[in-house]
Design a protein around this motif. Structure first.
Motif, PDB file in Angstrom:
ATOM      1  N   ILE A   1      -9.582   5.918  -3.079  1.00 27.21           N
ATOM      2  CA  ILE A   1     -10.803   6.461  -2.466  1.00 27.21           C
ATOM      3  C   ILE A   1     -10.483   7.062  -1.104  1.00 27.21           C
ATOM      4  CG2 ILE A   1     -13.090   5.858  -1.578  1.00 27.21           C
ATOM      5  CD1 ILE A   1     -13.133   3.654  -3.786  1.00 27.21           C
ATOM      6  N   GLY A   2      -9.602   6.400  -0.358  1.00 24.09           N
ATOM      7  CA  GLY A   2      -9.179   6.950   0.927  1.00 24.09           C
ATOM      8  C   GLY A   2      -8.551   8.323   0.763  1.00 24.09           C
ATOM      9  N   ALA A   3      -7.729   8.456  -0.262  1.00 24.69           N
ATOM     10  CA  ALA A   3      -7.103   9.752  -0.521  1.00 24.69           C
ATOM     11  C   ALA A   3      -8.150  10.801  -0.878  1.00 24.69           C
ATOM     12  CB  ALA A   3      -6.082   9.614  -1.652  1.00 24.69           C
ATOM     13  N   ALA A   4      -9.195  10.389  -1.611  1.00 24.78           N
ATOM     14  CA  ALA A   4     -10.260  11.330  -1.967  1.00 24.78           C
ATOM     15  C   ALA A   4     -11.016  11.816  -0.731  1.00 24.78           C
ATOM     16  CB  ALA A   4     -11.235  10.670  -2.949  1.00 24.78           C
ATOM     17  N   PHE A   5     -11.079  10.989   0.312  1.00 24.95           N
ATOM     18  CA  PHE A   5     -11.697  11.394   1.575  1.00 24.95           C
ATOM     19  C   PHE A   5     -10.760  12.271   2.414  1.00 24.95           C
ATOM     20  CE2 PHE A   5     -14.808   7.838   1.192  1.00 24.95           C
ATOM     21  CZ  PHE A   5     -15.950   8.557   1.479  1.00 24.95           C
ATOM     22  N   GLY A   6      -9.550  12.469   1.929  1.00 24.04           N
ATOM     23  CA  GLY A   6      -8.585  13.261   2.679  1.00 24.04           C
ATOM     24  C   GLY A   6      -7.878  12.469   3.763  1.00 24.04           C
ATOM     25  N   MET A   7      -7.797  11.159   3.587  1.00 21.38           N
ATOM     26  CA  MET A   7      -7.128  10.319   4.576  1.00 21.38           C
ATOM     27  C   MET A   7      -5.645  10.194   4.258  1.00 21.38           C
ATOM     28  SD  MET A   7      -9.970   7.281   5.096  1.00 21.38           S
ATOM     29  CE  MET A   7      -9.423   6.844   6.765  1.00 21.38           C
ATOM     30  N   ASP A   8      -4.871   9.916   5.283  1.00 23.93           N
ATOM     31  CA  ASP A   8      -3.449   9.616   5.138  1.00 23.93           C
ATOM     32  C   ASP A   8      -3.347   8.110   4.917  1.00 23.93           C
ATOM     33  OD1 ASP A   8      -0.678   9.467   5.302  1.00 23.93           O
ATOM     34  OD2 ASP A   8      -0.701   9.362   7.493  1.00 23.93           O
ATOM     35  N   VAL A   9      -3.051   7.706   3.683  1.00 21.33           N
ATOM     36  CA  VAL A   9      -3.092   6.292   3.319  1.00 21.33           C
ATOM     37  C   VAL A   9      -1.684   5.695   3.338  1.00 21.33           C
ATOM     38  CG1 VAL A   9      -3.837   4.610   1.599  1.00 21.33           C
ATOM     39  CG2 VAL A   9      -5.084   6.776   1.850  1.00 21.33           C
ATOM     40  N   VAL A  10      -1.524   4.650   4.137  1.00 25.79           N
ATOM     41  CA  VAL A  10      -0.258   3.909   4.173  1.00 25.79           C
ATOM     42  C   VAL A  10      -0.547   2.453   3.851  1.00 25.79           C
ATOM     43  CG1 VAL A  10       0.773   5.472   5.864  1.00 25.79           C
ATOM     44  CG2 VAL A  10      -0.423   3.422   6.649  1.00 25.79           C
ATOM     45  N   ALA A  11       0.448   1.750   3.343  1.00 28.90           N
ATOM     46  CA  ALA A  11       0.233   0.361   2.933  1.00 28.90           C
ATOM     47  C   ALA A  11       1.455  -0.488   3.251  1.00 28.90           C
ATOM     48  CB  ALA A  11      -0.084   0.296   1.444  1.00 28.90           C
ATOM     49  N   TRP A  12       1.193  -1.778   3.429  1.00 30.67           N
ATOM     50  CA  TRP A  12       2.278  -2.736   3.681  1.00 30.67           C
ATOM     51  C   TRP A  12       1.900  -4.104   3.134  1.00 30.67           C
ATOM     52  CZ3 TRP A  12       2.385  -7.515   5.892  1.00 30.67           C
ATOM     53  CH2 TRP A  12       3.644  -8.077   6.123  1.00 30.67           C
ATOM     54  N   SER A  13       2.866  -4.756   2.554  1.00 33.02           N
ATOM     55  CA  SER A  13       2.856  -6.200   2.321  1.00 33.02           C
ATOM     56  C   SER A  13       4.321  -6.590   2.169  1.00 33.02           C
ATOM     57  CB  SER A  13       2.034  -6.590   1.090  1.00 33.02           C
ATOM     58  OG  SER A  13       2.625  -6.089  -0.093  1.00 33.02           O
ATOM     59  N   ARG A  14       4.600  -7.871   2.194  1.00 31.00           N
ATOM     60  CA  ARG A  14       6.001  -8.308   2.266  1.00 31.00           C
ATOM     61  C   ARG A  14       6.854  -7.808   1.108  1.00 31.00           C
ATOM     62  NH1 ARG A  14       3.691 -12.764   5.060  1.00 31.00           N
ATOM     63  NH2 ARG A  14       4.800 -13.182   7.011  1.00 31.00           N
ATOM     64  N   ASN A  15       6.293  -7.767  -0.089  1.00 29.29           N
ATOM     65  CA  ASN A  15       7.090  -7.395  -1.264  1.00 29.29           C
ATOM     66  C   ASN A  15       6.705  -6.038  -1.834  1.00 29.29           C
ATOM     67  OD1 ASN A  15       8.516  -9.920  -1.274  1.00 29.29           O
ATOM     68  ND2 ASN A  15       6.683 -10.868  -2.155  1.00 29.29           N
ATOM     69  N   LEU A  16       5.991  -5.253  -1.056  1.00 32.17           N
ATOM     70  CA  LEU A  16       5.538  -3.963  -1.552  1.00 32.17           C
ATOM     71  C   LEU A  16       6.696  -2.979  -1.669  1.00 32.17           C
ATOM     72  CD1 LEU A  16       2.945  -2.482  -2.385  1.00 32.17           C
ATOM     73  CD2 LEU A  16       2.715  -1.739   0.000  1.00 32.17           C
ATOM     74  N   THR A  17       6.697  -2.198  -2.747  1.00 31.45           N
ATOM     75  CA  THR A  17       7.759  -1.222  -2.996  1.00 31.45           C
ATOM     76  C   THR A  17       7.217   0.197  -2.934  1.00 31.45           C
ATOM     77  OG1 THR A  17       7.380  -1.181  -5.389  1.00 31.45           O
ATOM     78  CG2 THR A  17       8.899  -2.861  -4.535  1.00 31.45           C
ATOM     79  N   LYS A  18       8.123   1.149  -2.750  1.00 32.73           N
ATOM     80  CA  LYS A  18       7.738   2.549  -2.736  1.00 32.73           C
ATOM     81  C   LYS A  18       7.161   2.970  -4.085  1.00 32.73           C
ATOM     82  CE  LYS A  18       9.425   7.216  -1.682  1.00 32.73           C
ATOM     83  NZ  LYS A  18       8.848   7.798  -2.928  1.00 32.73           N
ATOM     84  N   GLU A  19       7.708   2.412  -5.169  1.00 33.56           N
ATOM     85  CA  GLU A  19       7.200   2.750  -6.492  1.00 33.56           C
ATOM     86  C   GLU A  19       5.722   2.377  -6.620  1.00 33.56           C
ATOM     87  OE1 GLU A  19      11.387   2.847  -6.432  1.00 33.56           O
ATOM     88  OE2 GLU A  19      10.045   1.166  -5.897  1.00 33.56           O
ATOM     89  N   ARG A  20       5.385   1.215  -6.075  1.00 31.94           N
ATOM     90  CA  ARG A  20       4.002   0.759  -6.150  1.00 31.94           C
ATOM     91  C   ARG A  20       3.084   1.625  -5.290  1.00 31.94           C
ATOM     92  NH1 ARG A  20      -0.146  -0.529  -8.712  1.00 31.94           N
ATOM     93  NH2 ARG A  20      -1.575  -2.002  -7.743  1.00 31.94           N
ATOM     94  N   THR A  21       3.515   1.971  -4.093  1.00 29.28           N
ATOM     95  CA  THR A  21       2.677   2.821  -3.242  1.00 29.28           C
ATOM     96  C   THR A  21       2.531   4.213  -3.843  1.00 29.28           C
ATOM     97  OG1 THR A  21       4.606   3.347  -1.865  1.00 29.28           O
ATOM     98  CG2 THR A  21       3.143   1.587  -1.093  1.00 29.28           C
ATOM     99  N   ASP A  22       3.599   4.730  -4.452  1.00 27.39           N
ATOM    100  CA  ASP A  22       3.513   6.039  -5.100  1.00 27.39           C
ATOM    101  C   ASP A  22       2.453   6.028  -6.202  1.00 27.39           C
ATOM    102  OD1 ASP A  22       5.465   7.044  -3.462  1.00 27.39           O
ATOM    103  OD2 ASP A  22       7.075   6.936  -4.948  1.00 27.39           O
ATOM    104  N   GLU A  23       2.419   4.956  -6.980  1.00 25.07           N
ATOM    105  CA  GLU A  23       1.438   4.843  -8.071  1.00 25.07           C
ATOM    106  C   GLU A  23       0.009   4.890  -7.547  1.00 25.07           C
ATOM    107  OE1 GLU A  23       2.206   1.234 -10.117  1.00 25.07           O
ATOM    108  OE2 GLU A  23       4.154   1.882 -10.919  1.00 25.07           O
ATOM    109  N   ALA A  24      -0.202   4.317  -6.345  1.00 22.42           N
ATOM    110  CA  ALA A  24      -1.553   4.229  -5.774  1.00 22.42           C
ATOM    111  C   ALA A  24      -1.890   5.425  -4.898  1.00 22.42           C
ATOM    112  CB  ALA A  24      -1.693   2.945  -4.970  1.00 22.42           C
ATOM    113  N   GLY A  25      -0.984   6.382  -4.784  1.00 24.06           N
ATOM    114  CA  GLY A  25      -1.238   7.547  -3.951  1.00 24.06           C
ATOM    115  C   GLY A  25      -1.170   7.252  -2.470  1.00 24.06           C
ATOM    116  N   ALA A  26      -0.366   6.274  -2.105  1.00 24.32           N
ATOM    117  CA  ALA A  26      -0.201   5.891  -0.699  1.00 24.32           C
ATOM    118  C   ALA A  26       1.257   6.033  -0.301  1.00 24.32           C
ATOM    119  CB  ALA A  26      -0.673   4.455  -0.480  1.00 24.32           C
ATOM    120  N   ARG A  27       1.549   5.819   0.981  1.00 25.07           N
ATOM    121  CA  ARG A  27       2.926   5.803   1.462  1.00 25.07           C
ATOM    122  C   ARG A  27       3.247   4.405   1.957  1.00 25.07           C
ATOM    123  NH1 ARG A  27       4.026   8.032   5.724  1.00 25.07           N
ATOM    124  NH2 ARG A  27       1.970   8.523   6.610  1.00 25.07           N
TER     125      ARG A  27
END
Length: 319
Positions: A164-190
């Motif tokens: 939804i953040g991406a639909a608003f045109g936001m730059d979406v970034v994410a973090w958690s201890r075990n988060l991977t780039k593959e997972r963020t790519d799937e969700a449209g985040a960095r």
């Protein structure tokens, strides 16, 4: 003789009408409690006559001491398929079957955006001023388009918030201890380089982590100090992930623009709790899971759980 079933925290008094209880009504007498029992003594006294208890989320702890005081209790149904405040070993030791229900991630996603948008556009302040005959426009809204949304956690809820953040045109970034780039790519985040980098750079930070030993107190005074003075923090997850005293201090001192909070260290909040009067705070009474569809699922599957238990074939067992 019918068994007795207690439904706890039925604040809206809808448990027996939003779902069909007819499959068990000839064998089970249902009593809904529209108020909250603040102490274990009050809870034990109220539940002593009941064979079955239906409880919502993780508001009411069921420790070993409580099970020991409820010898009639045979079935405990909790909404959701995970409950950290039920002592499952004690339940088993006292012969209590514990079952859960499905729970949709959609309602907390929607409430997250209600809080975030409400903060960004000063909705409550402007609405109250309009109704009271106050000034016509007194705030300048914070833009979402082009701003950074930082997500702590990118699971079932966080990933939906990201899209939804991406639909608003936001730059979406994410973090958690075990988060991977593959997972963020799937969700449209960095993938953020670190928790600290996410906090420093984000205009809006939203928490979507499960509470555990590694996330309790994850955002304390040092972490909150990293936020921009123009940043907003939203927490629809668990209160204990954020140091509550540190958050109150940041709000009172104006070190962040505001916070949207749906979860608290004590629920329901006592009348004099400082969260009730904190400045720059948009607060709701733990509404994240409260929606028609979710309630139909919770109570509908509670009925299914009771019916299956009465047949000697419990379903959706927890623990």
């Amino acid at each position: 003789m019918r068994l007795r079933c207690a439904v706890l925290d039925d604040f809206q008094d809808v448990a027996t009408t939003i779902a069909d209880w007819s499959p068990v009504q000839d064998r089970v007498e249902v009593t809904g409690f529209t108020g909250h029992f603040a102490t274990e003594d009050e809870l034990a006294e109220a539940l002593a006559p009941f064979d079955i208890v239906v409880t919502l989320r993780e508001r009411v702890p069921f420790p070993a001491a409580l099970f020991a005081r409820l010898p009639r209790l045979k079935l405990l149904v909790a909404s959701g398929m995970r409950n950290s405040v039920i002592d499952h070993a004690a339940a088993a030791a006292h012969g209590v079957t514990v079952c859960g229900t499905a729970s949709s991630p959609t309602p907390p996603v929607e409430l997250t955006w209600a809080l975030l948008l409400g903060l960004a556009r000063g909705v409550v302040h402007e609405s109250n001023a309009l109704r009271a005959g106050g000034p016509w426009q007194s705030t300048v809204g914070a833009d979402l388009h082009g701003r950074r949304l930082g997500l702590l956690g990118l699971g079932k809820i966080g990933s939906r918030v990201a899209r939804i953040g991406a639909a608003f045109g936001m730059d979406v970034v994410a973090w958690s201890r075990n988060l991977t780039k593959e997972r963020t790519d799937e969700a449209g985040a960095r993938l953020a380089a670190s928790k600290e980098e996410l906090l420093r750079s984000s205009d809006f930070v939203s928490i979507h982590l499960a509470l555990g030993d590694r996330t309790r107190g994850l955002l304390g005074a040092p972490e909150l100090a990293l936020l921009k003075p123009t940043a907003y923090l939203v927490n629809t997850s668990r209160a204990a992930i954020v140091d509550q005293e540190a958050l109150l201090a940041a709000l009172h001192e104006g070190r962040i623009a505001g916070a949207g909070v749906d979860v608290f260290d004590i629920e329901p909040l006592p009348a004099g709790h400082p969260m009730r009067t904190a400045p720059r705070l948009l607060a709701t009474p733990h509404l994240g899971y409260v929606s028609e569809d979710n309630y139909r699922t919770y109570y509908g599957q509670a009925v299914e759980n009771i019916e299956a238990y009465l047949k000697g074939q419990p379903v959706r067992r927890l623990g």
